[in-house]
Design an enzyme around this catalytic site. Structure first.
Site, PDB file in Angstrom:
ATOM      1  CG  ASP A  93      -2.191   0.753   1.037  1.00 48.40           C
ATOM      2  OD1 ASP A  93      -2.340   1.428   0.004  1.00 48.40           O
ATOM      3  OD2 ASP A  93      -3.061   0.680   1.938  1.00 48.40           O
TER       4      ASP A  93
ATOM      5  CD  GLU B 298      -0.255   6.138  -3.194  1.00 49.87           C
ATOM      6  OE1 GLU B 298      -0.801   5.073  -3.538  1.00 49.87           O
ATOM      7  OE2 GLU B 298      -0.136   6.496  -1.998  1.00 49.87           O
TER       8      GLU B 298
ATOM      9  CG  ASP C 181      -8.288   4.211  -0.172  1.00 49.52           C
ATOM     10  OD1 ASP C 181      -8.048   3.002  -0.335  1.00 49.52           O
ATOM     11  OD2 ASP C 181      -7.665   4.922   0.639  1.00 49.52           O
TER      12      ASP C 181
END
Length: 809
Positions: free
Chosen positions: A444, A447, A511
């Site tokens: 995960d 970024e 998400d």
């Protein structure tokens, strides 16, 4: 970046230096080195002063032409996007010159350069593809006030006082390099990675800068500086940092690409088909890895903010088994570690006092693989934080202290993946988890990598490492798994990526909300990503944020199981089907079984993806370029290879509302109701039952299905096959590969041909149990090599060991 005020004027204070005239052209083996003046040269005095652009026009591999523009040439900036990381270049270029132009030709693509005025025109054998006309390439000196809207300048990483407490003032002027390419009437642009807005990018300003912004904004987790058009070419901008692209959004008939700095390179990639363009692009930047067959099964997550207790987990896995919804991968999200300690790489002892034993028990009882959530951030409260500080393993501020902030975890630092010692430290933590029985990782985040007032271990330019950080991070984890389990046995479940990241799959959409709109965003993001060189795409079935309405959940389950990878995951609520009614569980069972049976087909596609870079989920125009209707379609897709293919049209509306989708030319057969066929081209408008999804089989398909009731995606794909034949044309022959299901090996072929009133099916390297033939007005008189059965179409039960079946019509 927009430099103009309208078409004729520049913004106030912007100063241009257009590439106007070639003053020197030198030829070498693969191209031309040009010196291009930014002022007219009428006499020797005009050579004194003013920028001169060094421009190299060359061909690194067949069918590709690169244009590299340099202003100040000095030490090569880094990092760079690796080129040809896993496939060799295929050089093939010829150079010619006549009185009016210089020409470079390679694989059907020709670049013609005029010297005064300086222009480059790119041609196929039949037409002009695009061109950089007069004044299409330039340096610009831009007052910094016009740069304040860039993604890097507006980012929370630059403006949050925790991230950047002492921001440096912007310089008065920022220098950009800009290059523009023409857009022809009717030309459409796609790609740029996982973009959630409109599939067709014309009119959009694209910011190639990874951000953590969900699926409902202009921000994206996986930004890729590559676009593909419906005019037989693609463009790869070979720049790892922030790239700003105006797709007809500044000058409506041009695509403008700009970067802040002194260097810009792009490649024009020609292909007679869009798939050929993707094949050449992935030769440049890398091909998707081959994935283990178990990854195609159903993934079930604990969800995020929910209970991870052993009773809950066992209850879920038992309930899924009882409802014939077998789970192949069980995922433990963030709270497998103690709160505030992410990442510690240590199981929370309160919930998991003996994790090795616990994992072994559920793997043995439920036949699942285990996935753990990780990220590249280390909380200040993690017991390993001190190790990271003392080892120098974190990205640092310019004063030498670790960069830290409090968003997500308290005082978190970010692992510096440019530091080999930090990478080994991180890898060792993962190795210890594999020793406990973990099989893969959800990688995960990645970024929000700081770029303002930070330094990296190897001296990388922070602006250039921001995007590729995600690729390096995923490569690190992927290689840990590959080292442990072997080639073709590694998989990550990644959120962030950039150019070249397709080599380390799988990637999911991030998400999203639990709405019809978010489901459509997930599909647009997926096919935009697979138009950008990525072979696989996934998403959170049911949506991540919120609790989906049962109807949305069921529709998303169908869509999710007709995606390359299928994961049930939410935030504060579970995604097990009985939470949405037992009807949802029955529907899921149907679709899980369908995907398991499709595995001989899907695994063959993954071999092709690894060999050629073709994606499994494809925008319609990739397969039907000549059908202009397909060029705008973003709520349906092709699921499969060239030739044999499934058309999938997920349902994005309530069940009382009609669904509308498009069927291209030919007679297509329903996958789930094969007695139903539709003649295209046509639009279909219909009500779709809650336990159904429109899936149509392309005419001329040989589709291999596995046996019923395997209960898992990984089984022997050579045995018990059911061959489905759809709309075979008279005088034509068709083939489908038989894959072993492990590695890239093809062990046999099923060949079908229809001639002189009979259909002959031959099999090598596998065992076929049954053949089903679907076509208009077909009946069978007799069969050699089997016996006629009952059902839709013509069914033949194949004699055991038979390698040839003849059906007389």
């Amino acid at each position: 970046m927009k430099f103009n005020d309208g078409f004729w004027l520049l913004k106030n204070g912007v100063k241009p230096y257009y590439g106007l005239q070639v003053v020197q052209a030198l030829k070498d083996e693969t191209g031309y080195n040009l010196q291009v003046s930014t002022r007219p040269v009428r006499h020797r005095g005009d050579t004194l002063g003013g920028p001169v652009l060094s421009i190299r026009v060359h061909s690194p591999t067949e069918g590709v032409v690169g244009v590299k523009i340099d202003h100040f040439a000095h030490v090569e900036p880094f990092p760079n996007i690796p080129l040809f990381p896993d496939a060799q270049a295929v050089p093939n270029v010829s150079l010619t010159k006549d009185e009016s132009k210089l020409s470079l030709s390679t694989g059907g693509l020709t670049a013609e350069i005029t010297e005064n005025p300086y222009t480059i025109t790119f041609k196929s054998p039949t037409k002009i593809l695009t061109f950089a006309g007069e004044k299409h390439q330039a340096l610009y000196d831009v007052p910094s006030k016009w740069t304040l809207g860039s993604a890097s300048n507006t980012s929370c990483l630059a403006n949050d006082t925790g991230s950047n407490p002492n921001p440096a003032p912007l310089p008065p002027v920022v220098r950009y390099i800009n290059s523009e390419l023409n857009l022809s009437p009717g030309e459409l642009v796609y790609g740029f990675g996982e973009q959630f807005g409109a599939l067709v990018k014309n009119g959009q300003a694209i910011k190639v800068w990874n951000q953590d912004g969900g699926t409902s904004s202009e921000q994206a987790y996986k930004c890729v500086p590559f676009y593909i058009t419906n005019r037989n070419y693609g463009v790869f901008i070979n720049h790892p940092g922030e790239v700003e692209v105006e797709v007809g959004s500044e000058k409506v008939s041009r695509v403008g690409v700009s970067v802040a700095g002194s260097n810009l390179e792009y490649f024009i990639i020609y292909g007679e088909t869009p798939l050929e363009i993707l094949e050449k692009y992935t030769r440049l930047t890398g091909r998707p890895a081959l994935l283990p067959s178990w990854t195609y099964g159903l993934w079930l997550s604990t969800s995020f903010l929910t209970s991870y207790s052993s009773e809950t987990v066992s209850g879920f896995l038992q309930g899924m088994q009882e409802r014939n919804c077998p789970v192949r991968v069980f995922h433990l999200d963030c709270f497998w570690m103690k709160q505030y300690e992410w990442c510690s790489f240590t199981f929370d002892p309160e919930n998991f006092p003996d994790p090795k034993r616990y994992l072994a028990e559920i793997k043995e009882k439920y036949g699942v693989k285990i996935c753990l959530w990780i990220n590249p951030y280390i909380s200040q409260l993690s017991p390993i934080f001190k190790e990271g500080v003392e080892g120098g393993y974190f990205i640092k501020r310019t004063d030498g202290t670790p960069w830290q902030w409090d968003l997500w975890q308290p005082g978190l630092a970010v692992v510096d993946v440019t530091n080999p010692a930090a990478c080994k430290w991180y890898a060792d933590k993962l190795e210890a988890l594999l020793d406990l029985g973990v099989d893969c990782f959800k990688t995960d985040f990645g970024e929000r990598i700081p770029h303002a007032n930070v330094v990296f271990h190897d001296g990388s330019d922070p602006m250039r490492v921001h995007n590729p950080y995600s690729v390096i991070y995923n490569e690190l984890v992927f290689n840990v798994l590959k080292k442990r389990f072997g080639e073709g046995e590694a998989v990550v479940f990644a959120r962030s990526s950039a150019a070249g990241g397709q080599r380390f799959p799988v990637h999911w959409g991030g998400d999203c909300e639990s709405t019809w709109e978010a489901m459509a965003e997930a599909l647009r993001g997926a096919i935009s990503l697979t138009l950008s060189g990525f072979g696989y795409a996934s998403h959170d079935i049911g949506g991540f944020e919120g609790h989906p309405h049962p109807e949305i959940y069921q529709r998303w389950v169908a869509f999710g199981l007709f995606s390359s990878h299928s994961r049930l995951h939410g935030s504060s609520s579970y995604r097990v089907p009985w939470n949405y009614g037992e009807e949802a569980a029955r529907s899921m069972s149907k679709f899980v079984e369908a995907k398991h049976r499709l595995m001989p087909y899907l695994y063959d596609l993954s071999i092709t993806s690894n060999a050629k870079g073709y994606p499994l989920q494809r925008a319609m125009f990739l397969e039907f370029l000549e059908d202009r209707t397909t060029h705008y379609l973003d709520r349906q897709y092709m699921f499969g290879n060239t030739g044999p293919s499934l058309l999938v049209a997920p349902v994005f509306v309530p069940k009382e509302e009609e669904v509308e989708y498009y069927i291209p030319a030919g007679r297509w057969t329903s996958f789930f109701q094969p007695e139903r066929a539709i003649q295209g081209p046509t639009w279909v408008k219909e009500l779709v039952a809650i336990d159904d999804i429109p899936v149509w089989v392309r005419p001329g398909t040989v589709l291999l299905l596995g046996p019923q009731g395997t209960g898992r995606p990984d089984y022997d794909y050579t045995q018990g096959l059911e061959v489905q034949l759809y709309e075979l044309a008279e005088g034509a022959s068709y083939e489908a590969n038989i894959a072993r299901g492990k590695g890239a090996g093809i062990v046999g072929v099923v060949r079908a041909e229809r001639t002189a009133g009979e259909i002959k099916v031959t099999v090598s390297g596998g065992e076929v149990a049954a053949i089903n033939v679907f076509g208009a007005d077909l009946t069978a008189k007799s069969v050699v090599g089997g016996t006629l059965g009952t059902g839709a179409g013509i069914r033949v039960n194949v004699e055991k060991g038979s390698k040839e079946v003849v059906i007389r019509l």
